[in-house]
Structure formats: C-alpha cells, structure tokens
Design an enzyme around this catalytic site. Structure first.
Site, PDB file in Angstrom:
ATOM      1  N   ALA A  75       0.834  -1.207   0.000  1.00 56.00           N
ATOM      2  CA  ALA A  75       0.000   0.000   0.000  1.00 56.00           C
ATOM      3  C   ALA A  75       0.868   1.256   0.000  1.00 56.00           C
ATOM      4  O   ALA A  75       0.583   2.229  -0.695  1.00 56.00           O
ATOM      5  CB  ALA A  75      -0.924  -0.008   1.204  1.00 56.00           C
ATOM      6  N   GLU A  76       1.952   1.213   0.774  1.00 61.07           N
ATOM      7  CA  GLU A  76       2.833   2.380   0.793  1.00 61.07           C
ATOM      8  C   GLU A  76       3.543   2.560  -0.533  1.00 61.07           C
ATOM      9  O   GLU A  76       3.730   3.679  -1.002  1.00 61.07           O
ATOM     10  CB  GLU A  76       3.876   2.219   1.906  1.00 61.07           C
ATOM     11  CG  GLU A  76       3.329   2.630   3.239  1.00 61.07           C
ATOM     12  CD  GLU A  76       4.285   2.223   4.330  1.00 61.07           C
ATOM     13  OE1 GLU A  76       4.990   3.102   4.833  1.00 61.07           O
ATOM     14  OE2 GLU A  76       4.328   1.018   4.629  1.00 61.07           O
ATOM     15  N   ASP A 124       2.339   1.760  -3.331  1.00 65.74           N
ATOM     16  CA  ASP A 124       1.315   2.341  -4.194  1.00 65.74           C
ATOM     17  C   ASP A 124       1.176   3.840  -4.019  1.00 65.74           C
ATOM     18  O   ASP A 124       0.974   4.575  -4.974  1.00 65.74           O
ATOM     19  CB  ASP A 124      -0.042   1.735  -3.858  1.00 65.74           C
ATOM     20  CG  ASP A 124      -0.264   0.487  -4.661  1.00 65.74           C
ATOM     21  OD1 ASP A 124       0.619   0.149  -5.457  1.00 65.74           O
ATOM     22  OD2 ASP A 124      -1.319  -0.131  -4.470  1.00 65.74           O
ATOM     23  N   SER A 181      21.404 -21.303 -30.738  1.00 65.44           N
ATOM     24  CA  SER A 181      20.827 -22.315 -29.873  1.00 65.44           C
ATOM     25  C   SER A 181      21.986 -23.033 -29.159  1.00 65.44           C
ATOM     26  O   SER A 181      23.124 -22.582 -29.238  1.00 65.44           O
ATOM     27  CB  SER A 181      19.985 -23.204 -30.780  1.00 65.44           C
ATOM     28  OG  SER A 181      19.899 -24.475 -30.300  1.00 65.44           O
ATOM     29  N   LEU A 182      21.707 -24.104 -28.460  1.00 68.31           N
ATOM     30  CA  LEU A 182      22.770 -24.852 -27.786  1.00 68.31           C
ATOM     31  C   LEU A 182      22.720 -26.294 -28.269  1.00 68.31           C
ATOM     32  O   LEU A 182      21.650 -26.821 -28.535  1.00 68.31           O
ATOM     33  CB  LEU A 182      22.551 -24.852 -26.266  1.00 68.31           C
ATOM     34  CG  LEU A 182      22.669 -23.528 -25.514  1.00 68.31           C
ATOM     35  CD1 LEU A 182      22.193 -23.695 -24.085  1.00 68.31           C
ATOM     36  CD2 LEU A 182      24.106 -23.027 -25.546  1.00 68.31           C
ATOM     37  N   GLU A 201      25.114 -24.008 -15.074  1.00 61.31           N
ATOM     38  CA  GLU A 201      23.913 -23.243 -14.706  1.00 61.31           C
ATOM     39  C   GLU A 201      22.693 -24.099 -14.981  1.00 61.31           C
ATOM     40  O   GLU A 201      22.752 -25.041 -15.763  1.00 61.31           O
ATOM     41  CB  GLU A 201      23.802 -21.985 -15.580  1.00 61.31           C
ATOM     42  CG  GLU A 201      24.883 -20.960 -15.375  1.00 61.31           C
ATOM     43  CD  GLU A 201      24.958 -20.019 -16.573  1.00 61.31           C
ATOM     44  OE1 GLU A 201      24.067 -19.190 -16.735  1.00 61.31           O
ATOM     45  OE2 GLU A 201      25.910 -20.157 -17.351  1.00 61.31           O
ATOM     46  N   LYS A 203      19.270 -24.909 -16.751  1.00 65.09           N
ATOM     47  CA  LYS A 203      18.683 -24.538 -18.037  1.00 65.09           C
ATOM     48  C   LYS A 203      17.222 -24.201 -17.809  1.00 65.09           C
ATOM     49  O   LYS A 203      16.370 -25.074 -17.671  1.00 65.09           O
ATOM     50  CB  LYS A 203      18.822 -25.667 -19.049  1.00 65.09           C
ATOM     51  CG  LYS A 203      18.376 -25.245 -20.431  1.00 65.09           C
ATOM     52  CD  LYS A 203      18.746 -26.302 -21.460  1.00 65.09           C
ATOM     53  CE  LYS A 203      18.414 -25.830 -22.865  1.00 65.09           C
ATOM     54  NZ  LYS A 203      16.984 -25.586 -23.089  1.00 65.09           N
ATOM     55  N   ASP A 225      13.513 -23.109 -18.339  1.00 66.75           N
ATOM     56  CA  ASP A 225      12.601 -23.411 -19.437  1.00 66.75           C
ATOM     57  C   ASP A 225      11.680 -22.217 -19.694  1.00 66.75           C
ATOM     58  O   ASP A 225      10.543 -22.183 -19.239  1.00 66.75           O
ATOM     59  CB  ASP A 225      11.798 -24.671 -19.106  1.00 66.75           C
ATOM     60  CG  ASP A 225      11.292 -25.341 -20.360  1.00 66.75           C
ATOM     61  OD1 ASP A 225      11.640 -24.873 -21.466  1.00 66.75           O
ATOM     62  OD2 ASP A 225      10.548 -26.323 -20.246  1.00 66.75           O
ATOM     63  N   LYS A 270      20.327 -32.343 -21.104  1.00 69.66           N
ATOM     64  CA  LYS A 270      18.878 -32.344 -20.911  1.00 69.66           C
ATOM     65  C   LYS A 270      18.400 -33.500 -20.042  1.00 69.66           C
ATOM     66  O   LYS A 270      18.887 -34.611 -20.163  1.00 69.66           O
ATOM     67  CB  LYS A 270      18.198 -32.456 -22.278  1.00 69.66           C
ATOM     68  CG  LYS A 270      18.430 -31.257 -23.152  1.00 69.66           C
ATOM     69  CD  LYS A 270      17.130 -30.507 -23.332  1.00 69.66           C
ATOM     70  CE  LYS A 270      17.308 -29.328 -24.245  1.00 69.66           C
ATOM     71  NZ  LYS A 270      16.372 -29.287 -25.348  1.00 69.66           N
ATOM     72  N   CYS A 297     -25.229 -33.046  -8.317  1.00 72.43           N
ATOM     73  CA  CYS A 297     -26.537 -32.589  -7.829  1.00 72.43           C
ATOM     74  C   CYS A 297     -27.640 -32.717  -8.863  1.00 72.43           C
ATOM     75  O   CYS A 297     -28.783 -32.335  -8.597  1.00 72.43           O
ATOM     76  CB  CYS A 297     -26.441 -31.142  -7.361  1.00 72.43           C
ATOM     77  SG  CYS A 297     -26.265 -29.981  -8.733  1.00 72.43           S
ATOM     78  N   CYS A 299     -21.897 -26.174 -13.436  1.00 70.64           N
ATOM     79  CA  CYS A 299     -23.121 -26.465 -12.711  1.00 70.64           C
ATOM     80  C   CYS A 299     -23.539 -25.128 -12.098  1.00 70.64           C
ATOM     81  O   CYS A 299     -22.778 -24.503 -11.381  1.00 70.64           O
ATOM     82  CB  CYS A 299     -22.866 -27.484 -11.608  1.00 70.64           C
ATOM     83  SG  CYS A 299     -24.208 -27.550 -10.407  1.00 70.64           S
ATOM     84  N   CYS A 347     -25.115 -26.538  -4.986  1.00 65.16           N
ATOM     85  CA  CYS A 347     -24.612 -27.855  -5.387  1.00 65.16           C
ATOM     86  C   CYS A 347     -23.643 -28.355  -4.323  1.00 65.16           C
ATOM     87  O   CYS A 347     -22.703 -27.654  -3.958  1.00 65.16           O
ATOM     88  CB  CYS A 347     -23.903 -27.743  -6.726  1.00 65.16           C
ATOM     89  SG  CYS A 347     -22.994 -29.227  -7.188  1.00 65.16           S
TER      90      CYS A 347
HETATM   91  P1  AMP Z   1      17.300 -25.112 -26.867  1.00 66.70           P
HETATM   92  O1  AMP Z   1      16.062 -24.273 -26.777  1.00 66.70           O
HETATM   93  O2  AMP Z   1      17.108 -26.510 -26.415  1.00 66.70           O
HETATM   94  O3  AMP Z   1      17.992 -24.952 -28.204  1.00 66.70           O
HETATM   95  O4  AMP Z   1      18.321 -24.524 -25.799  1.00 66.70           O
HETATM   96  C1  AMP Z   1      18.855 -23.239 -25.957  1.00 66.70           C
HETATM   97  C2  AMP Z   1      18.125 -22.271 -25.086  1.00 66.70           C
HETATM   98  O5  AMP Z   1      18.298 -22.562 -23.717  1.00 66.70           O
HETATM   99  C3  AMP Z   1      18.662 -20.891 -25.189  1.00 66.70           C
HETATM  100  O6  AMP Z   1      18.176 -20.226 -26.317  1.00 66.70           O
HETATM  101  C4  AMP Z   1      18.139 -20.259 -23.940  1.00 66.70           C
HETATM  102  O7  AMP Z   1      16.856 -19.715 -24.179  1.00 66.70           O
HETATM  103  C5  AMP Z   1      17.941 -21.408 -22.985  1.00 66.70           C
HETATM  104  N1  AMP Z   1      18.685 -21.318 -21.728  1.00 66.70           N
HETATM  105  C6  AMP Z   1      18.137 -21.540 -20.516  1.00 66.70           C
HETATM  106  N2  AMP Z   1      19.020 -21.377 -19.518  1.00 66.70           N
HETATM  107  C7  AMP Z   1      20.182 -21.026 -20.090  1.00 66.70           C
HETATM  108  C8  AMP Z   1      21.475 -20.716 -19.570  1.00 66.70           C
HETATM  109  N3  AMP Z   1      21.728 -20.752 -18.252  1.00 66.70           N
HETATM  110  N4  AMP Z   1      22.433 -20.400 -20.447  1.00 66.70           N
HETATM  111  C9  AMP Z   1      22.173 -20.372 -21.787  1.00 66.70           C
HETATM  112  N5  AMP Z   1      20.980 -20.643 -22.338  1.00 66.70           N
HETATM  113  C10 AMP Z   1      19.977 -20.982 -21.513  1.00 66.70           C
HETATM  114 ZN    ZN Z   2     -23.923 -29.543  -9.132  1.00 67.73          ZN
END
Ligand code: AMP
Ligand code: ZN
Length: 671
Positions: free
Chosen positions: A33-34, A36, A81-82, A112, A114, A116, A310, A405, A420, A425
């Site tokens: 609230a503060e 805000d 990509s990786l 690190e 990964k 999602d 993975k 019901c 429903c 109910c």
């Molecule tokens: P993939 O989507 O399987 O090709 O994996 C690559 C994607 O993993 C990258 O484009 C990132 O969006 C994601 N990702 C998630 N965590 C990491 C991270 N710690 N370092 C690099 N990429 C990451």
């Molecule tokens: Zn019902």
C-alpha cells in the site's frame, strides 16, 4: 525548470530501490500500500508536469499503449541455440572435443540451470533500458520493448561502468504464477496455457502491456555483452557483474573443474528440480574462460564451448480407460482422464487433467485411446497427445446434468468451461469448505475430505459460517470420530477466528480473490466492512485489481446469500480488521534456524530460500547457537537434540508466521 523535478527524481529513486528490494532481493521494506502511494504520487506529478516524464520512469512499467503491428529488430550478434547432450556419454564426448580443440591446457566450466522459458536480449544505452528483442530466428527477433518494461526483475536503469551494453537471459514464469494465470483463464472461460514456458512466451507477446505486467514474468540473465561480445575474462565474472548491477542472476550455479563435477551437478538437480519455483529442462555447461570460448568458436547453429545437458522428458504411454468430470468451487466441470496406472519418472500416475471439452477435441481424444501422459514438477499430469486410437473407442460427452446434484449444466457463450449453476450444489459447497479449511487459509486442521463429505451429507454444514455452530454431539455422530478428535476439530475451528483478515478474505472464495489479492485488499481497505462498501471504482484503486476482479468483489458483497454469510461470520467473531504493519526490515535478521523432517507444503529448498531472504541463516546441525528448529514429519535426531538443548521448535505454520514478521502465538512459546 520545474519545481517538481527534485520530488519526481527522489520518488523515482525511492521506487526503484523498493522494486529492487521487493522483486530481486525479496526483502521489501514497505507495504504494498505504501509502495502504491509513492507510485501514485509520482504518476500525479508526471501527469501535471509531462515535460518531466522519461521512458525509464517506474510508472512506465504499467499502462502504455497497446502495440500496433509487431516490429522486428536485428541482433547485435547471432543468438544461437545450444547443442544437446542427452546422457553421460554425450557429455563426455563434448568434453573430449573441447579438450582436443583446446590442446594441452587447463580449462574449467560454469554449470547453470537450463531455465525453461524464452530467451530475450535487453539493450541498455547510457545505463537505461532501451530495447528488448526475442530470439526469433537468431538474426532478427521480435521487438517486445514495451512489454519487457513491465518485467520487474528487468531493471529500467542500471548503474554500470559501461554506458552501452546488452544482457541476454531467460524470461520465465514461476509455477505459481503459471497456475494463477491458468486458474484465472479457466474461470474466464479462456483456453489454458499448456506449460509455464508457453505462458511466459504468450504473456511477453500480448498486445496489452498492462496485462503482461500482471503476469509476473521474471528475467534471469546469463550473458553480458558490450558491442556483441563478452567483456570479462570469464563467464563466471560476468554473472557476478550482472548481479552487482542489480539483475536477478540465478544463484544456483557452480564452477566445475571437470566433466565429473558437471555430471554431478546435473545429477544433483535431477531429483530436486521439482522443488524449484520454476521449471528447468536441464543444465547448461559453458567453458568458463572467454579466451578459450573464442578459440573454440561457433558452428552455424551453436557455440562449441557450451552444451545443454537435458533431463529425460517425464512422459509415458498408457490407455485412457474412462473420462469423468469433477465439479470445482465455481461449479466449473473439469474432465479428468482415468488412466491405466503407469509409472512416469518414478511416480505412478492414474489420472490426468483434460481441462475442458475444447482440449479433448483439440487432442482428438476418445475413451479407449492410447495416449502420452506427461508430468512436470508437481503440477497435475497432462495428456499431451493421442499415441494411437483405441480399437474400441467412444467419444466423451459432457453430461447434461451435474454428476453430483443433477442440476443443469450451462456453457456460457465465449467460455470454454461448462458449469453447474446450482449455487447450493454439494460439490461446490464441499470444494469451498475444503478451500476454507486449508492450511494456508483458515487452517482447520482435521477438517479434510472425509469429514466435509459427511458434514455436507448430513446437512450439518451448509455454508462456511456453519463451521462455527458445529457441536460436539454432531461431530460425535459421524463415522470414525472419537471424542478426542472431535474436540481437536472444534478447537481448531475456534482458533481460526483469530486468523488474519487476508486469510479470511481468501477463505470467502470470492472469484479471482486468492492469497495475494486478499493481502492487497486487506492492506488497502483495512476491514471487511470497508471492502463490502467499496464500489468498483474504489476497488480498482487497489494494486493489481482490474475491472474484472473489482466487479467480482462488488457482486459478491451485493449478493444476499453472501451478505448473510458475512454477517454470520461477523457475529461468530472472526477477525474483521487488518492492522497495517510496516514489514520489518528482515524478520529473521540475526537468527539461526535448522530444518529437519519433511514439511507439509514447503520443500527444504524453498524453506531455506525464504529464511535466507528474510535475513536468517540455515545451518545443518543443532547447537546452542540455534534459535529455532523447524520440524516436519519424520524429524530425526536434530529434533531430539533441540529438545535436549531446549531450543524452540516450530512447525511450518509458525515458520511462515515468522517469515511474515508476525509474533508467535503465546501457546507456542516454550514454558
Ligand atoms: P534449446 O532451446 O534446447 O535450443 O536450448 C537453448 C536455449 O536454452 C537458449 O536459447 C536459452 O533460451 C535457454 N537457456 C536456458 N538457460 C540457459 C542458460 N543458463 N544459459 C544459456 N541458455 C539458456
Ligand atoms: Zn452440481
């Protein structure tokens, strides 16, 4: 020059500091609230002095105009990509290639999680956030600047030694936010998102940034680039630098000296990944030294110095033996697939949610089909696709009457959920009683499904207010209810009268008012009466309360049945007002806690995290220096030791109360 400038600047500075405390450090110093109030003061000043408005003002996180078309923008260097490794052998192959390519030199890795989500490049000029671009095809992505501005963990302004830089990282949605979004969509009759990743991607690309802002996305960076290149000598250092610049860098990372340590990191998260607040699909290993990364280089598709390890998808094939429907609190009917039991990633699964009729149609699913069921985290398993139609298959039909019901089922125009509509109910009543009893709501320990079923069937309880007129005789008349448990239940019901106002508001079961909104409402209105009197306009003044939520609350308190219920709860003596309390700087500052046993809802990991965020320390063994031992089920020697040393023992609820900065109830203090 405007005389408002100093105040505007001070407010911005102050708001930025609180945002960082709240969203990045999880350690707010002031109430919502503060916050805000400060925010609105700034908004008002900016409205009166438009010449002072700048794009990096905290007020620019919300509102904003819907985007017109979707613009695209080129990346400073390709966002690749990786490569994947799906098992230990493939990881070792990767490591061998690295070793061969680097020649006889030492090297190590950063590991690190990964995340999602979806990757995003955020550009800063003169320390100000100026542009955000999705990965797109790697060369060009979608410009999502306006929406990205609403992500609280993406600082709009950064104190940085490099005026212009780019941060790349992952935009994610926590499981909790995901469930909230879906619950809301479900009750709005909109199709639900399949998983947090889709939900994050969908939310980032919405046309209305104000809606994106409500979705509570997070940005966790993993690359810092200047002119498209890393500037530190190691990846680890750039992560540290990002952290000190105020970004929320994932602290679950490790330096690994060799491939064995990488594998161990990966393996150690395999079982714990369900405890994380967000979903991960693996671990990313990167050669740490930037010079070595550069000599390894890139293929057209991915860097040669990184690999994504993975986890196996937790899916299995089984047969849908039947499709039933469940009636929820709002009367919504959810089709549920009853499966031939199958083990998915170590857990036996025998039912999966199908969300609604449209989902069944989309899947092309009929009873008797072989399907793929997937489990992720602790969310309910899902049917992802039909593997093979059953030889004897039959289509599912939504029943015309409520299975509980026999009341009429209505599917409102534009809604995906059939409901429903019978307000009394028993299924709806039972669900709302169970919701009220939950540990996180009114905590009526001992009031579970079996008891609620009987209470409703015997008509002892026809609304939540009836809990407060239950008698011992009534309870004793029920099956499997002894004198001792009956007294315990009555005692818990009596104790619940002292539960805080946010809990009560959550417990009322007003559509769209969950734990968070209840907290906001309690802080903004201070009492049930004030809330009940507020009109829609006044309700919308509260943080995060939009027209839909406001209407729902307004309607709730104007419905005679609910008015009567509220009146009865008031007479029963439940907590009616909320005392505004500035959150303590850090409620657990200077305290040392030990965790033992399994807590009912918090995982070890998240309990530890919350304690640390509140300034406390978690250690592994009990000593005289321990202030509290938090004990769950199957607590072992640590609990005994705590007793011997006469250290205060807490259960989960008491821990949560401490984290909220509440005093422990007297009865829980040791004599
Ligand atoms: P993939 O989507 O399987 O090709 O994996 C690559 C994607 O993993 C990258 O484009 C990132 O969006 C994601 N990702 C998630 N965590 C990491 C991270 N710690 N370092 C690099 N990429 C990451
Ligand atoms: Zn019902």
């Amino acid at each position: 020059m405007s005389s408002a400038r100093p105040r505007v600047e001070a407010l911005r500075e102050e708001l930025r500091r609180h945002e960082h405390l709240y969203y990045v450090l999880d350690q707010p110093e002031i109430t919502d609230a503060e916050y805000d109030r400060l925010f609105r003061e700034l908004q008002a000043l900016e409205a009166a002095h438009p010449e002072l408005l700048t794009p990096d003002s905290p007020t620019m996180r919300v509102g904003g105009k819907p985007r017109e078309g979707v613009a695209t923008a080129a990346h400073s260097s390709p966002m690749l990509s990786l490569d994947n490794a799906l098992n230990e052998g493939e990881l070792r192959d990767f490591d061998r290639r690295v070793r061969e390519l680097l020649g006889a030199v030492e090297y190590n890795y950063t590991a690190e999680l990964k995340l999602d989500g979806l990757s995003l490049a955020a550009r800063y000029e003169n320390g100000r956030f100026v542009q955000a671009i999705t990965r797109g095809d790697g060369q060009t992505g979608e410009d999502v600047t306006v929406n990205a501005r609403t992500i609280r963990t993406l600082p709009l302004r950064v104190k940085s030694p490099y005026p212009n830089f780019e941060v790349r990282g992952e935009v994610i949605m926590t499981r909790r936010a995901f469930e909230q979004v879906n619950a809301e969509r479900e009750s709005d009759g909109l199709p639900v998102y399949a998983n947090p990743r889709n939900s994050a991607a969908g939310s980032l690309r919405l046309l209305d940034p104000a809606v994106t802002g409500k979705r509570r996305l997070e940005f966790l960076p993993y690359f810092l680039l200047v002119d498209g290149r890393p500037i530190f000598s190691s990846h680890w250092e750039s992560l540290d630098a990002l952290q000190s610049m105020g970004f929320k860098v994932n602290h679950r990372r490790e330096r690994c000296a060799n491939v064995d340590e990488l594998w161990a990191f990966f393996a150690s998260w395999e079982n714990r990944r369900d405890d994380l607040p967000y979903e991960i699909d693996g671990v990313v290993a990167k050669v740490d030294a930037i010079s070595q990364q550069e000599s390894l280089g890139w293929t057209a598709k991915a860097p040669r110095w990184a690999i994504a390890l993975k986890y196996q998808a937790r899916a299995a094939v089984t047969v849908v033996e039947e499709i039933g429907v469940q009636v929820g609190r709002t009367g919504a009917l959810t089709p549920v697939a009853f499966l031939k039991p199958v083990v998915v990633g170590g857990v036996t699964v025998s039912r999966a949610t199908l969300h609604n009729e449209d989902e069944i149609r989309r899947l092309g699913l009929e009873i008797g089909d072989s399907i793929v069921v997937e489990r992720s985290g602790d969310v309910i398993p899902k049917v992802v696709r039909v593997e093979a139609p059953g030889v004897e298959r039959r289509p599912f039909r939504m029943p015309a009457q409520c299975p509980v019901c026999d009341g009429p089922i209505v599917r409102a125009e534009g809604e995906v959920a059939a409901r429903c509509v019978n307000a009394s109910c028993p299924a709806r009543l039972k669900e709302s009683l169970l919701h009220f009893s939950r540990r996180s709501v009114m905590d009526l320990d001992g009031v579970g499904e079996a008891l609620v079923d009987q209470l409703v069937e015997r008509k002892y309880v026809n609304s939540i207010a009836d809990f407060y007129i239950l008698t011992e005789e009534q309870l004793l008349a029920l099956e499997r209810m002894g004198e001792k448990s009956a007294r315990k239940v009555l005692e818990n019901i009596a104790n619940s009268k002292q539960k805080s106002l946010p809990r009560l508001l959550n417990g009322l079961g007003i559509p769209f008012v969950g734990e968070r909104t209840a907290q906001i409402l309690a802080e903004a209105f201070g009492s049930v009466d004030a809330l009940a009197e507020a009109d829609e306009e006044a309700l919308q003044q509260a943080d995060e309360v939009g027209p839909k939520v406001a209407k729902s609350i307004y309607t709730y308190f104007r419905t005679p049945q609910n008015q009567e219920l509220v009146q009865r709860l008031k007479t029963a003596g439940l907590t009616w007002t909320h005392t505004l309390k500035v959150r303590e700087r850090a409620p657990l500052e200077g305290l040392t806690l030990v965790l033992t046993g399994t807590l009912p809802s918090l995982s070890r990991e998240s309990a530890k995290e919350q304690i640390e965020a509140a300034g406390g320390k978690v250690t592994g063994s009990v000593s005289k220096k321990t202030n509290y031992v938090v004990a769950g089920e199957d607590a072992g020697s640590k609990l005994e030791k705590a007793r011997t040393l006469e250290i205060k023992i807490l259960d989960e609820d008491e821990l949560l109360a401490l984290l909220r900065g509440e005093e422990l109830a007297k009865k829980n203090q040791p004599e």
